[in-house]
Design an enzyme around this catalytic site. Structure first.
Site, PDB file in Angstrom:
ATOM      1  N   CYS A  22      41.996  34.604  41.700  1.00  0.00           N
ATOM      2  CA  CYS A  22      41.958  35.459  42.885  1.00  0.00           C
ATOM      3  C   CYS A  22      40.720  35.148  43.727  1.00  0.00           C
ATOM      4  CB  CYS A  22      42.069  36.923  42.478  1.00  0.00           C
ATOM      5  SG  CYS A  22      42.762  37.915  43.801  1.00  0.00           S
ATOM      6  N   HIS A  70      46.894  36.931  39.213  1.00  0.00           N
ATOM      7  CA  HIS A  70      46.130  37.244  37.996  1.00  0.00           C
ATOM      8  C   HIS A  70      46.951  36.930  36.749  1.00  0.00           C
ATOM      9  CE1 HIS A  70      42.839  39.606  39.923  1.00  0.00           C
ATOM     10  NE2 HIS A  70      43.737  39.689  40.883  1.00  0.00           N
ATOM     11  N   GLU A 103      45.983  36.659  33.823  1.00  0.00           N
ATOM     12  CA  GLU A 103      45.473  37.390  32.652  1.00  0.00           C
ATOM     13  C   GLU A 103      46.276  38.651  32.336  1.00  0.00           C
ATOM     14  OE1 GLU A 103      44.008  37.117  35.592  1.00  0.00           O
ATOM     15  OE2 GLU A 103      42.817  38.884  36.133  1.00  0.00           O
TER      16      GLU A 103
HETATM   17  N1  GLN Z   1      38.590  40.183  47.535  1.00  0.00           N
HETATM   18  C1  GLN Z   1      39.674  39.253  47.515  1.00  0.00           C
HETATM   19  C2  GLN Z   1      40.872  39.767  48.297  1.00  0.00           C
HETATM   20  O1  GLN Z   1      41.015  40.956  48.500  1.00  0.00           O
HETATM   21  C3  GLN Z   1      40.060  38.894  46.105  1.00  0.00           C
HETATM   22  C4  GLN Z   1      40.582  40.035  45.303  1.00  0.00           C
HETATM   23  C5  GLN Z   1      40.577  39.808  43.818  1.00  0.00           C
HETATM   24  O2  GLN Z   1      39.859  38.951  43.312  1.00  0.00           O
HETATM   25  N2  GLN Z   1      41.336  40.629  43.082  1.00  0.00           N
HETATM   26  O3  GLN Z   1      41.697  38.999  48.688  1.00  0.00           O
END
Ligand code: GLN
Length: 535
Positions: free
Chosen positions: A383, A509, A511
């Protein structure tokens, strides 16, 4: 169709006793007997969901398939049960009140005074039975967050009382408590448990089973004493001794016959036999690795390891599968600078840059990516970690000098990561990100395609910003390719550097989907790449 049975899990004496792990272990044992089980958690705080909470407060926010932002215990439930949970599996006091107040505004209670009892408790009771009424489950385990005696838990305890009163043959209460060892006296002490059980009883809730967390074996004499004073059967005093890994708790609970005791309280004859051989194998492999790797986890919440719970658990699953112990090195992104990075990352066989929000620690993450890219060290960006890998490539390879994400700098001349179109008009912060499971098509010949062994996958998201496709040709012509694309929106979900041994950035994600039964292939492959890099 027989109605669902309900098991309520309360906690006494202190927080952090591991109600989530006990609930998940009980679910595992019941599942292994062939029961259809799910677990839900009721949290007593006023946030509508934990999505807006800083990870320092309660650790990671876990995201379900249907895009609910939930308590990290739901991660444990999924990792143990190997099935997805949903919004219905996590309810907070904030959500309960929000719903009751909306009903009041609509006029549903017209003429009535709206009160904690019965309106709030009715709302809780209704929500406690949503999954039970779905017909999909035989047993619903409900974990009540917080500790008995907390003011904010009272409506839940009262609702448990009402449920037990209304369905006396279908409910059981398991109370998780602490039996501390006083080294000065050389004794285990039962008084805190007696008090917490008394407190529950004063509220009209009578625990059927005591699960006693302890550092030392609880003797038969102490079990009898606890049974007598706490009004439970002696065989319903279950010892939960500290385990080396949470994944050994199902075995410990099987040895203590927690499942049998609970089934008998629910009036169910134990069906089938418990077979947890795959759990034993999992734990055996975990405890008997043949090799090891050092992996850096770069993030800004590393002081609280719960902030990256699903990531560290996914590494445990991958360790067991690969027989390769992963030594995770938690590295604070704010500590990584021009001068410290090579020292702090020295000896690492792979680098993971964690998810996150906001600009704190971004520079350190950029240094970590640069170090991994230039030194050909396996890299996984998740992310924000993926977004940072894109920014780093733009600045240092494409020479887009002030390339950035508009989250950090909306005046950048190269906004290589930009806010998603659908997010532009959103002003509320709660529950408004791109959340939950989305499809992603994989490019043949990529690492992702080989790892998943599939042309198309589904993974969970939680973000507002995305790869800015305007720059895609610049990236691809210089060596960073998009290997995962959302089939509907065209959003770039995965980037790779084919000239690098293993460089993968994922907007989703992975995970969240790693379980004991199905360790996530991306983590497994990443660990294997780390091992290869070691030799
Ligand atoms: N801050 C980034 C976004 O909103 C990544 C979010 C995250 O890592 N869950 O796109």
């Amino acid at each position: 169709m027989a109605s669902a049975k309900y098991v309520f899990v309360t906690g006494g004496v202190t927080s952090s006793l591991g109600k989530g792990i006990i609930s998940a272990s009980l679910a595992t044992l019941l599942q292994s007997r062939g029961y259809r089980v799910t677990i839900q958690k009721f949290d007593p705080y006023l946030n509508v969901d934990p999505g807006t909470l800083n990870p320092y407060e309660h650790g990671e926010c876990f995201v379900t398939e249907d895009g609910a932002e939930t308590d990290l215990d739901l991660g444990h439930y999924e990792r143990f049960m190997n099935h997805s949970t949903s919004q219905a599996n996590n309810v907070t006091t904030g959500r309960v009140y929000q719903s009751v107040i909306q009903k009041e505004r609509r006029g549903d209670f017209l003429g009535k005074t709206v009160q904690v009892i019965p309106h709030i408790t009715n709302e809780i009771k209704e929500r406690m039975q949503i999954l039970g009424n779905s017909g999909d489950y035989d047993v619903i385990i409900t974990e009540i967050g917080g500790t008995v005696g907390d003011i904010e838990s009272l409506p839940y305890v009262e609702t448990v009382r009402q449920m037990c009163w209304e369905k006396p043959n279908d409910c059981a209460v398991v109370h998780l408590t602490l039996v501390p060892y006083l080294s000065a006296a050389g004794e285990l002490k039962t008084k805190p448990t007696q008090h917490s059980v008394k407190q529950l009883q004063e509220s009209g809730v009578f625990p059927d089973v005591l699960v006693c967390r302890t550092e030392h074996e609880i003797s038969q004499a102490i079990r009898r004493k606890l049974a007598l004073f706490c009004n439970v059967q002696p065989d319903a005093v279950i010892q939960s001794i500290d385990a080396e890994t949470i994944y050994d708790v199902p075995r410990l609970m099987k040895d203590e016959q927690l499942d049998k005791v609970v089934l008998s309280k629910l009036g169910l004859k134990p069906q089938g036999e418990v077979d947890i051989s795959h759990w034993k194998e999992f734990v055996f492999n975990l405890n008997n690795p043949k090799k090891s790797v050092e992996i850096a986890l770069v993030g800004k919440y590393v002081e609280l390891k719960d902030s990256y719970k699903s990531i560290s658990e996914a590494f445990i699953h991958a360790s067991s599968t690969t027989l390769c112990k992963v030594n995770l090195h938690w590295i604070h992104s704010e500590k990584l600078t021009d001068t410290t990075t090579s020292t702090l990352l020295k000896g690492m066989n792979a680098v993971l840059v964690a998810p996150g929000f906001g600009s704190r620690g971004i520079d350190g993450k950029l240094h970590a990516v640069c170090y991994a890219r230039e030194n050909k060290i396996p890299f996984l960006g998740i992310c924000l970690g993926m977004q940072v890998s894109v920014i780093e490539f733009a600045r240092n390879v494409l020479n887009f000098d002030d390339a950035d994400s508009t989250e950090m700098n909306n005046l950048s001349s190269f906004p290589v990561i930009d806010i998603m179109e659908e997010q532009k008009r959103i002003t509320n912060l709660g529950g408004t990100m791109r959340l939950g499971s989305c499809a992603c098509d994989l490019k043949k010949g990529s690492i992702a395609h080989a790892v998943y062994g599939n042309d198309s996958i589904n993974e969970r998201h939680r973000h507002r910003y995305e790869f800015n496709s305007k720059y895609l040709t610049d990236f691809e012509s210089s060596g960073m390719t998009a290997t995962g694309i959302n089939p509907k929106t065209g959003l770039v979900e995965i980037v790779e550097i084919p000239s690098h041994p293993w460089f993968v950035g994922v907007q989703f994600h992975p995970e969240y989907k790693s379980t004991v039964a199905k360790p996530h292939p991306l983590f497994v492959s990443f660990v294997k790449a780390a091992l290869k890099n070691k030799h």
